[in-house]
Design a protein around this motif. Structure first.
Motif, mmCIF file in Angstrom:
data_model
loop_
_atom_site.group_PDB
_atom_site.id
_atom_site.type_symbol
_atom_site.label_atom_id
_atom_site.label_comp_id
_atom_site.label_asym_id
_atom_site.label_seq_id
_atom_site.Cartn_x
_atom_site.Cartn_y
_atom_site.Cartn_z
ATOM 1 N N ARG A 359 0.843 -1.193 0.000
ATOM 2 C CA ARG A 359 0.000 0.000 0.000
ATOM 3 C C ARG A 359 0.885 1.253 0.000
ATOM 4 N NH1 ARG A 359 -0.074 -2.404 4.910
ATOM 5 N NH2 ARG A 359 0.643 -1.194 6.687
ATOM 6 N N LEU A 360 0.373 2.306 -0.620
ATOM 7 C CA LEU A 360 1.046 3.604 -0.656
ATOM 8 C C LEU A 360 0.126 4.641 -0.026
ATOM 9 C CD1 LEU A 360 2.184 3.453 -4.396
ATOM 10 C CD2 LEU A 360 3.638 2.989 -2.412
ATOM 11 N N LEU A 361 0.716 5.744 0.430
ATOM 12 C CA LEU A 361 -0.072 6.835 0.998
ATOM 13 C C LEU A 361 0.072 8.069 0.118
ATOM 14 C CD1 LEU A 361 -1.825 7.970 3.302
ATOM 15 C CD2 LEU A 361 0.307 8.694 4.419
ATOM 16 N N ILE A 362 -1.051 8.593 -0.345
ATOM 17 C CA ILE A 362 -1.093 9.837 -1.117
ATOM 18 C C ILE A 362 -1.662 10.931 -0.222
ATOM 19 C CG2 ILE A 362 -2.109 11.002 -3.106
ATOM 20 C CD1 ILE A 362 -0.105 8.925 -3.945
ATOM 21 N N ARG A 363 -1.070 12.120 -0.289
ATOM 22 C CA ARG A 363 -1.585 13.241 0.511
ATOM 23 C C ARG A 363 -1.901 14.410 -0.420
ATOM 24 N NH1 ARG A 363 3.531 12.752 4.290
ATOM 25 N NH2 ARG A 363 4.210 11.873 2.314
#
Length: 563
Positions: A359-363
């Motif tokens: 999983r990746l985190l986008i902000r």
């Protein structure tokens, strides 16, 4: 009859003993382990086996880790020992190792400190109320080709406990062990380090904001700042990769021209940028009116069939925001809440850069559209979840209102949106049939000949990630925290691929699958999930107790009737 029985029994004993002896002889010469975990966390990767088999000289690894440590730290030591034994068996005798207990020789700590390798200080609980200060020397020394390199075994795995004491994650350290060891050996054998340039001069994030990423790669790459305003050309001969990390102001036409021509010469570029400006004035307010950002790169991307949209992606599958970062707005209230502007990305392609990521985190990222351009290949790296809502153009965002309002699933219907992709192939120049630009910073015409398309035999590559904060740590209470681990892994994978270090990409940091709940399935089913996790076990215990009591009474009643 008795003689035949004794003879038969004796033959059976001899046969069983013979089978046991044969099995022991076979097992003594045949080594086999079975890893039943679905993510193969105890198995040496094929890339590691191939590399170990190719070693031309002996490697010796000394692990300085031991002493009176808590049980879970001992598990880390045992895990390293088991894995090193696996590596030794697959290296045809080229790799050997030893474990050294630093507590047995007080001089070790001083010798390491004199070389700049200091112990890790932490507090170990000795009872429910007391703690003991202790030091751990978490280093491995690798000797190869008459070189010696030290590895910090807990690098980027340290954190502060809730009571403010330093500690490190054993799971994180074990995940990184194979990668750290094999990449160190690999880099000891490399003749030349690659050069990475970070574009500066347009309000990009400072080097300090990228420190978590740069700490991981600065041992293997030369990292320099690139300023294009002087009009000097850049090329693959002096720059292996250019990183453009969220410009805040527009690039001049001359600067854009130099990037364009760098790509035409076969250069590699990573863009991490979005088109929306959000300024919450951290610690002052919890609402903002977004603004649109102009970087003067839209036409460059469009020339390759890529459009970076002026929008924000909201996703039901999202990370959390801490109200502690907005003290003036929320007062002493400190809690975490799901924040749909922080999409958690699980929809990833099988490309080597994303293959092993979870999983990746986008902000505050935007969406990307693509259209066909002849000769240009586009590979999607990742998308948002199908439960996405696009907020177009300028938006008023109020954190308090957002986190207190239950999501309306009827609004999250935009489908998976592209948020990261690779562009490669015969990329056309954006300056065809245009005069070569000049400006007040570079008034002279470019010295290098203009290339209208990619030079013959060159293989440029451009990566676009629609999140300007993708490679920096989150802002917590006005200070930058650690970069999300898998964001960092994707960045290092891309850097390794684009600079030709494919072995590093094949090795990769091990990722152990964490079973996370799907937030889309949680919404509206909270009470059922609470019952399933808390109420059902209690109910089963009560049912078991009642059933057991009933059966005992029935048994006693039957015994009484018989007597």
């Amino acid at each position: 009859m008795k003689k035949n029985t004794k003879r038969s029994l004796l033959l059976q004993v001899v046969l069983v003993a013979g089978i046991v002896v044969i099995l022991n002889l076979i097992s003594g010469n045949v080594f086999r382990r079975y890893d039943l975990t679905d993510d193969n966390r105890h198995t040496v990767s094929e890339a590691s086996k191939d590399y170990l088999d190719s070693l031309d000289q002996n490697v010796f690894v000394s692990i300085y880790f031991g002493g009176e440590l808590p049980t879970h730290y001992k598990q880390f030591e045992d895990g390293m020992r088991t894995f090193l034994e696996e590596l030794r068996l697959h290296s045809n005798g080229r790799l050997d190792y030893q474990f050294v207990d630093p507590t047995e020789d007080p001089g070790i700590m001083k010798r390491f400190a004199d070389k700049g390798f200091y112990p890790f200080r932490m507090s170990m609980p000795t009872s429910y109320t007391t703690q003991q200060d202790m030091q751990v020397l978490p280093y491995a020394q690798v000797s190869y080709r008459q070189k010696e390199v030290m590895i910090n075994l807990i690098h980027n795995c340290t954190y502060l406990t809730p009571d403010g004491q330093p500690d490190f994650s054993v799971g994180c350290a074990m995940q990184r062990f194979e990668y750290n060891l094999l990449t160190t050996i690999y880099n000891m054998s490399r003749e030349k380090h690659k050069t990475i340039g970070i574009l500066a001069g347009h309000g990009e994030y400072p080097k300090e904001a990228l420190s978590d990423l740069l700490l991981d790669i600065d041992h293997y790459y030369n990292i320099i700042k690139v300023n294009l305003r002087n009009g000097k050309p850049i090329g693959p001969s002096n720059l292996d990769l250019l990183m453009v990390m969220q410009p805040q102001i527009a690039l001049t036409e001359r600067e854009k021209y130099e990037i364009d021509q760098y790509i035409m010469r076969g250069g590699k570029v990573i863009f991490t940028m979005d088109q929306e400006i959000l300024d919450f004035s951290i610690g002052e307010q919890a609402s903002t009116l977004t603004d649109l950002r102009s970087t003067n790169l839209d036409d460059e991307f469009m020339k390759w069939g890529v459009k970076l949209n002026y929008d924000l992606v909201k996703d039901i599958n999202c990370g959390m925001i801490s109200t502690a970062s907005y003290t003036a707005a929320f007062g002493n209230e400190s809690r975490k809440a799901y924040w749909p502007y922080y999409p958690v990305i699980r929809n990833m392609s099988p490309h080597p850069a994303t293959r092993y990521l979870d999983r990746l985190l986008i902000r505050y990222g935007g969406s990307i559209d693509t259209f066909n351009v002849q000769g240009v290949k586009k590979t999607v790296l990742f998308k948002s979840s199908p439960r996405t809502w696009l907020k177009d153009r300028k938006q008023f965002i109020n954190i308090d209102q957002e986190i207190r309002t239950k999501p309306d699933m009827n609004q999250y219907i935009s489908g998976g949106q592209i948020m990261g992709l690779i562009v490669e192939g015969n990329l056309p120049s954006n300056f065809v049939n245009r005069s070569q630009p000049v400006d007040s910073f570079a008034p002279n015409r470019p010295a290098e000949a203009f290339l209208p398309a990619v030079a013959a035999g060159r293989k440029p590559m451009v990566v676009l990630i629609s999140d300007g904060e993708f490679a920096i740590g989150d802002n917590v209470g006005g200070r930058l925290a650690r970069l999300p681990e898998e964001n960092k892994l994707l960045m290092t994978n891309l850097i390794d691929i684009m600079t030709g270090q494919e072995l590093l990409t094949k090795l990769a940091v091990r990722q152990f699958n964490d079973r996370m709940l799907d937030r889309e399935k949680i919404i509206g089913n909270e009470m059922f999930i609470y019952f399933l996790n808390i109420g059902l076990p209690v109910l089963l215990v009560i049912i078991f107790g009642l059933l057991r009591s009933f059966l005992r009474r029935r048994k006693n009643r039957l015994l009484q009737q018989k007597s």
